[in-house]
Design an enzyme around this catalytic site. Sequence first.
Site, short mmCIF file in Angstrom:
data_model
loop_
_atom_site.label_atom_id
_atom_site.label_comp_id
_atom_site.label_asym_id
_atom_site.label_seq_id
_atom_site.Cartn_x
_atom_site.Cartn_y
_atom_site.Cartn_z
N HIS A 1 0.91 -1.10 0.06
CA HIS A 1 0.07 0.06 -0.04
C HIS A 1 0.90 1.38 0.12
CE1 HIS A 1 -4.12 -1.31 0.27
NE2 HIS A 1 -3.47 -2.35 1.16
N CYS B 1 0.60 1.88 -5.69
CA CYS B 1 -0.06 2.92 -6.63
C CYS B 1 0.37 4.26 -6.82
CB CYS B 1 -1.67 2.84 -6.02
SG CYS B 1 -1.55 3.68 -4.54
N ARG C 1 0.58 2.87 -11.55
CA ARG C 1 1.46 2.25 -10.71
C ARG C 1 2.87 2.57 -10.66
NH1 ARG C 1 -3.16 1.09 -9.88
NH2 ARG C 1 -4.10 -0.64 -10.04
#
Lengths: 53, 225
Positions: B124, B193, B202
């Site tokens: 993340h 991301c 990305r």
Amino acid sequence: MYGWIWRHLPGNAWVRALISIVLVLAVVYVLFQYVFPWAEPLLPFNDVTVDGQ
Amino acid sequence: MTVRLVVRSLSELCITAGALVVLFVAYLLYWTGVQAADAGAAQIDTLQREWAGTPVAAAPAPARVPAPYVTGKGFAVMYVPRLGRDWEWPVLEGTGPDVLKRGLGHYARTAPLGATGNFAVAGHRRTHGDPFKDFPRLRPGDAIVLTDGTTWFTYRIDRGPYRTVPGDTAVVDPVPRKSGFDGPGRYLTLTTCDPEWGSSHRLIVWAHLDATRPVTDGRPQALGS
């Protein structure tokens, strides 16, 4: 809505306030435990892979 | 009287909606971080306890048969000195949302840690502990250190951060085309991301295996101790 809840709670003002706090905490718990984890993948913060998982 | 009722109900609805949004933001920014930090620390503890219980001197990396990873289970710990001295996250098998909320996720169809091929890991950028928040600060030459309990693997970044689109699955190929690698080797890919709060692109970095050492020889130099 809130007025209706308040009028239907039993007891005097103090008891009603106490029950209200418990109700609020219960709602927050349900939100954090069940509703938000369900809603989160619908938002774009979780897409970190390149294969569309 | 009815107008009053309508106005009051509408106001209560607006207040409720506002409170809901504020709570959701608090959940995303704060609560997922608390949960991820707890889960990550617990996972690292579990791994270290497991590793402490197994004889380390068994066999060095090359002779070892790659253990089949179990989806959702941690198998390694990653350290990236550039992202912070105490930056450490467990690497778990799989890249599903329920895995990534507890640490970094290994793409199941890519090579195992330290093996020939591409060991690809996703994490993340924001929420759930923000493991890859400072991803754009990674530079070629930076160390990415992993341990599986028997061996320290030190990877060095060759290329990145490289920005691409979500459908570009070639970045986790055994020999990623745009990485500049020209033949089979022991590679590592990290994905997250971009932009920070979005999902339109990305960010990728590629690294190659630079050194390995048995855990009995102590921490690698890249970790500074």
